[in-house]
Design a protein around this motif. Structure first.
Motif, short mmCIF file in Angstrom:
data_model
loop_
_atom_site.label_atom_id
_atom_site.label_comp_id
_atom_site.label_asym_id
_atom_site.label_seq_id
_atom_site.Cartn_x
_atom_site.Cartn_y
_atom_site.Cartn_z
N UNK A 142 -19.73 -5.66 -6.05
CA UNK A 142 -19.48 -4.66 -5.02
C UNK A 142 -19.79 -5.12 -3.59
N UNK A 143 -20.28 -6.33 -3.42
CA UNK A 143 -20.53 -6.84 -2.07
C UNK A 143 -19.38 -7.73 -1.62
N UNK A 144 -19.21 -7.92 -0.31
CA UNK A 144 -18.13 -8.79 0.17
C UNK A 144 -18.27 -10.19 -0.44
N UNK A 145 -17.17 -10.82 -0.82
CA UNK A 145 -17.24 -12.12 -1.48
C UNK A 145 -17.56 -13.25 -0.51
N UNK A 146 -18.71 -13.16 0.13
CA UNK A 146 -19.18 -14.18 1.07
C UNK A 146 -20.06 -15.16 0.28
N UNK A 147 -19.70 -16.45 0.21
CA UNK A 147 -20.43 -17.38 -0.64
C UNK A 147 -21.93 -17.42 -0.39
N UNK A 148 -22.35 -17.28 0.88
CA UNK A 148 -23.79 -17.35 1.15
C UNK A 148 -24.53 -16.14 0.61
N UNK A 149 -23.81 -15.06 0.33
CA UNK A 149 -24.45 -13.84 -0.18
C UNK A 149 -24.37 -13.75 -1.69
N UNK A 150 -23.17 -13.87 -2.23
CA UNK A 150 -22.98 -13.67 -3.68
C UNK A 150 -22.47 -14.92 -4.38
N UNK A 151 -22.34 -16.03 -3.67
CA UNK A 151 -21.83 -17.23 -4.30
C UNK A 151 -20.32 -17.29 -4.27
N UNK A 152 -19.78 -18.34 -4.87
CA UNK A 152 -18.34 -18.55 -4.83
C UNK A 152 -17.70 -18.48 -6.22
N UNK A 153 -18.44 -17.98 -7.22
CA UNK A 153 -17.89 -17.91 -8.57
C UNK A 153 -16.89 -16.78 -8.74
N UNK A 154 -17.00 -15.75 -7.92
CA UNK A 154 -16.06 -14.63 -8.01
C UNK A 154 -16.62 -13.46 -8.79
N UNK A 155 -15.95 -12.33 -8.65
CA UNK A 155 -16.43 -11.09 -9.25
C UNK A 155 -16.34 -11.09 -10.77
N UNK A 156 -15.44 -11.82 -11.32
CA UNK A 156 -15.31 -11.88 -12.77
C UNK A 156 -16.20 -12.95 -13.37
N UNK A 157 -16.24 -14.12 -12.74
CA UNK A 157 -16.93 -15.27 -13.30
C UNK A 157 -18.45 -15.15 -13.16
N UNK A 158 -18.94 -14.55 -12.09
CA UNK A 158 -20.38 -14.48 -11.88
C UNK A 158 -21.10 -13.79 -13.04
N UNK A 159 -20.73 -12.56 -13.39
CA UNK A 159 -21.45 -11.92 -14.52
C UNK A 159 -21.20 -12.64 -15.84
N UNK A 160 -20.03 -13.27 -16.00
CA UNK A 160 -19.75 -13.96 -17.26
C UNK A 160 -20.67 -15.15 -17.45
N UNK A 161 -20.87 -15.95 -16.40
CA UNK A 161 -21.70 -17.14 -16.51
C UNK A 161 -23.16 -16.77 -16.79
N UNK A 162 -23.68 -15.78 -16.06
CA UNK A 162 -25.08 -15.38 -16.25
C UNK A 162 -25.29 -14.84 -17.67
N UNK A 163 -24.35 -14.03 -18.14
CA UNK A 163 -24.49 -13.47 -19.49
C UNK A 163 -24.34 -14.54 -20.56
N UNK A 164 -23.38 -15.44 -20.40
CA UNK A 164 -23.14 -16.46 -21.42
C UNK A 164 -24.32 -17.40 -21.57
N UNK A 165 -24.91 -17.82 -20.47
CA UNK A 165 -26.04 -18.76 -20.55
C UNK A 165 -27.28 -18.09 -21.12
N UNK A 166 -27.56 -16.89 -20.69
CA UNK A 166 -28.75 -16.21 -21.20
C UNK A 166 -28.58 -15.80 -22.66
N UNK A 167 -27.37 -15.41 -23.05
CA UNK A 167 -27.13 -15.07 -24.45
C UNK A 167 -27.32 -16.29 -25.35
#
Length: 484
Positions: free
Chosen positions: A426-451
């Motif tokens: 929900x935040x602007x896709x500014x790399x310094x704020x939320x990174x450059x993975x994107x709105x779909x990939x960011x939650x997927x990567x965090x969930x996949x690694x922790x799972x």
């Protein structure tokens, strides 16, 4: 207004208003025969959409759209009205009309741009085999005074939200509100979070409108036996719901996630009696003082985590009446956290050996590094260099090397500090704020690694954990023998 058109991050009434406003601008440039029906239809749709949006709740992103349509409307209708009264239709010459049309079009285009930058978050569909239920509990520790107040009778109270494997709900069942049990609570929390980072609350007014995939108070699944438990502490000023996408994904794979609000530390905590407790933690700007303060706040959070684990143990054993009684596996528990919550997770694990695994989501280890950790540990971080923070990596590495069991540090390319939260949704896709993975990939990567880590450490699922983790970034593995 929860249904969002994919890609535009706008609801159907908002899309209709946008289309109608644009049609009013374009009508001036159509062939004479096409102008009347297009103008009349667009004006009607714009008026109806404005009424619907006023009833549902008008987002600020739609104001320039409606303004552009309102400015274009009289110029589009005027020739039609003049012809109906028998007067000759008057139309400005193209070189006079063009600047006005361009200005209206630019105003209207601001709407979808703003809706894309500050959307109503759309949560990823959980990929596991369980539907997800959620509910909120409030527990008071009678043995701990509240250190943030002067009242000697005040006892430490925490609010906990549980996400758990549930039975399938009937079609059309309302999904859980994001950020709170009600929209009023969600707005209170959203406004507090905005103030926490210095943003006007209206900029993120779409966030408290969002709904997640979980169902409040859904019946617990009758499949899966006893579920492993994952406790979560949010970042400094963060709230229990800040990692909802991650919590829902874990719950869909058969985990129970218990996320904490830490009163007087979290941006806003709404208690069952309706009181809203605001944060009282703030940095001073002095590094030494802030280090000492952070260590103290981390200690409070660590005690909160241990207390909640005790309550969950009582709940699972039936001492606290709850639908999850008999369904929690207190012998398989992980403690996790983001930022300062990650530091709290590390500290809680050092002090409380009931925690079987630790996950630190980009958290600097505040407080002492002793005693050593005795649990497998995963630290996910953004790319950090001595230039960006000379203290972070040496201290985190020291904490992991002191572990008597294997520790992993995974640096995820393209990640930023808020990548490990719901922020990218929900935040602007500014790399310094939320990174450059994107709105779909960011939650997927965090969930996949922790799972992958949780399945390996709590469920002892066979496989190459290091190989899986290294596919997502740069992995460092610290074996117990490495520090001897």
């Amino acid at each position: 207004m929860t249904e969002i058109v994919a890609g535009l991050y706008m609801s159907p009434p908002e899309v209709l208003a946008l289309s109608a406003a644009a049609a009013l601008v374009v009508a001036r440039w159509l062939a004479p025969a096409a102008r009347p029906p297009v103008t009349i239809a667009a004006a009607g749709v714009l008026a109806l959409s404005a009424i619907v949006l006023s009833v549902l709740g008008l987002r600020w992103q739609m104001l320039p759209v409606l303004a552009g349509g309102a400015v274009a409307l009289p110029f589009a209708l005027s020739p039609l009205l003049r012809s109906r009264t028998g007067r000759p239709a008057w139309r400005a010459r193209w070189w006079l009309a063009l600047p006005g049309s361009v200005a209206c079009a630019g105003l209207i285009a601001t709407g979808p741009g703003a809706a894309w930058a500050f959307p109503v978050p759309v949560f990823p569909e959980p990929s596991g085999g369980f539907p997800v239920g959620t509910r909120v509990a409030q527990w008071t520790d009678p043995r701990r005074p509240e250190s943030f107040t002067a009242d000697p009778h005040d006892r430490r109270t925490v609010v906990v939200q549980l996400w758990y494997p549930a039975r399938k709900s009937p079609a059309g069942t309302r999904r859980a509100q994001y950020l709170g049990r009600t929209e009023d609570e969600a707005r209170t929390v959203s406004d507090a979070l905005a103030r926490q980072v210095g943003l006007p609350g209206f900029l993120v007014d779409g966030v408290p409108r969002a709904h997640t995939h979980a169902v409040f108070n859904a019946p617990v699944s009758d499949r899966g036996g006893r579920f492993p438990v994952v406790l979560f502490s949010p970042g400094s000023g963060g709230v229990r719901t800040q990692n909802t996408a991650w919590a829902e994904e874990l719950a869909s794979h058969g985990y129970v996630v218990a996320a904490l609000d830490h009163p007087y530390d979290s941006a806003a905590v709404v208690l069952t009696d309706g009181r809203a407790i605001r944060t009282r933690t703030a940095s001073t700007g002095d590094r030494d003082k802030d280090t000492a303060l952070s260590a103290g706040w981390t200690a409070v959070r660590a005690a909160d985590l241990s207390f909640v684990l005790t309550q969950l143990d009582r709940l699972g054993g039936g001492e606290i009446a709850d639908p999850l009684t008999g369904r929690l596996d207190a012998g398989r528990v992980a403690v996790t956290g983001h930022s300062m919550g990650g530091a709290a997770a590390l500290r809680a694990a050092r002090q409380d050996h009931r925690f079987d695994a630790v996950i630190d989501l980009d958290g600097y280890p505040h407080g002492p590094l002793s005693p050593s950790l005795h649990q497998p540990t995963l630290a996910l971080t953004q790319a950090i260099t001595p230039g960006t923070d000379p203290r972070y990596l040496p201290r985190l590495t020291a904490a992991l090397k002191l572990n008597t069991l294997t520790s992993y540090r995974l640096t995820i390319p393209g990640a930023a500090h808020l990548t490990f939260t719901d922020g990218p949704l929900y935040l602007p896709p500014v790399p310094s704020i939320v990174g450059s993975l994107g709105r779909t990939e960011s939650p997927r990567v965090v969930a996949a690694t922790t799972l992958a880590f949780l399945d390996s450490t709590l469920r002892h699922t066979p496989g190459d954990l290091a190989g899986v983790l290294s596919s997502y970034g740069n992995l460092s593995v610290h074996h117990p023998d490495d520090s001897r």
